[in-house]
Write a protein that holds these residues in place. Structure first.
Motif, short mmCIF file in Angstrom:
data_model
loop_
_atom_site.label_atom_id
_atom_site.label_comp_id
_atom_site.label_asym_id
_atom_site.label_seq_id
_atom_site.Cartn_x
_atom_site.Cartn_y
_atom_site.Cartn_z
N THR A 60 7.16 -2.69 -9.77
CA THR A 60 5.71 -1.90 -8.86
C THR A 60 5.78 -2.82 -8.06
N GLY A 61 4.40 -3.38 -9.17
CA GLY A 61 3.85 -4.98 -8.51
C GLY A 61 4.34 -5.10 -7.79
N THR A 62 5.71 -5.34 -7.34
CA THR A 62 6.85 -6.70 -6.77
C THR A 62 6.57 -5.85 -5.61
N LEU A 63 7.11 -4.15 -5.09
CA LEU A 63 6.49 -2.92 -4.17
C LEU A 63 5.15 -3.45 -3.60
N LEU A 64 4.73 -3.81 -3.91
CA LEU A 64 2.96 -3.45 -3.18
C LEU A 64 2.69 -5.16 -2.69
N TYR A 65 3.72 -5.75 -3.16
CA TYR A 65 3.33 -7.13 -3.36
C TYR A 65 3.97 -7.69 -1.55
N GLU A 66 5.17 -7.23 -1.89
CA GLU A 66 5.93 -6.74 -0.30
C GLU A 66 5.56 -6.12 0.66
N ALA A 67 4.54 -5.17 0.46
CA ALA A 67 3.69 -3.87 1.35
C ALA A 67 2.97 -4.96 2.57
N PHE A 68 2.21 -5.40 0.91
CA PHE A 68 1.21 -6.37 1.93
C PHE A 68 1.34 -7.87 2.26
N ARG A 69 2.71 -7.93 1.74
CA ARG A 69 3.22 -9.75 2.58
C ARG A 69 2.64 -10.11 4.12
N SER A 70 2.28 -9.36 5.14
CA SER A 70 2.52 -9.08 6.46
C SER A 70 1.00 -9.37 6.51
N PHE A 71 0.16 -7.79 6.00
CA PHE A 71 -0.81 -8.39 5.91
C PHE A 71 -1.87 -10.11 5.24
N CYS A 72 -1.59 -9.92 3.99
CA CYS A 72 -1.45 -10.94 3.85
C CYS A 72 -1.56 -12.18 4.59
N ARG A 73 -0.58 -12.50 5.28
CA ARG A 73 -0.55 -13.64 6.05
C ARG A 73 -1.15 -13.15 7.67
N GLU A 74 -1.51 -12.03 8.24
CA GLU A 74 -1.94 -12.70 9.77
C GLU A 74 -3.45 -12.38 9.05
#
Length: 119
Positions: A60-74
């Motif tokens: 579940t933590g991995t899925l959250l990280y993947e979901a927020f990856r673009s946000f983090c980069r931006e």
């Protein structure tokens, strides 16, 4: 129904004269030795000890990280999974180990000059 064990649990704890017993959940938390496989936190003034997360919990933590990856980069933010997060969290200064943290990369960290130290 409450289940109890009839097995002995080891030697009884006794106070050491030069070291008094902890008087608060925080003092008890600070005095604990490492507890492999267990997670310790103070939540709402109570010491909580629970087993480490399951593989599904980690996924579940991995899925959250993947979901927020673009946000983090931006935005230049960071995401952390697991209990090794050392960022300051608004509110309580008690030790809580969040399962997932999303924060600016320059957020205050425990022990830094711009954050209250634990304690």
């Amino acid at each position: 129904m409450v289940a109890t064990s009839r097995k002995p649990h080891g030697p009884a704890l006794a106070p050491v004269p030069e070291r008094p017993l902890p008087g608060t959940p925080r003092e008890l938390f600070d005095s604990l030795p490492p507890l492999p496989g267990l997670r310790t936190e103070i939540i709402d003034g109570r010491l909580i000890v629970s087993p480490a997360g399951t593989p599904e919990h980690g996924w579940t933590g991995t899925l959250l990280y993947e979901a927020f990856r673009s946000f983090c980069r931006e935005r230049g933010w960071r995401a952390w999974m697991g209990g090794s997060v050392d960022v300051c969290i608004d509110g309580s200064r008690e030790p809580v180990e969040p399962d997932f943290v999303l924060a600016p990369k320059d957020c205050p960290r425990w022990g830094s000059a711009n954050c209250c130290p634990r304690g």
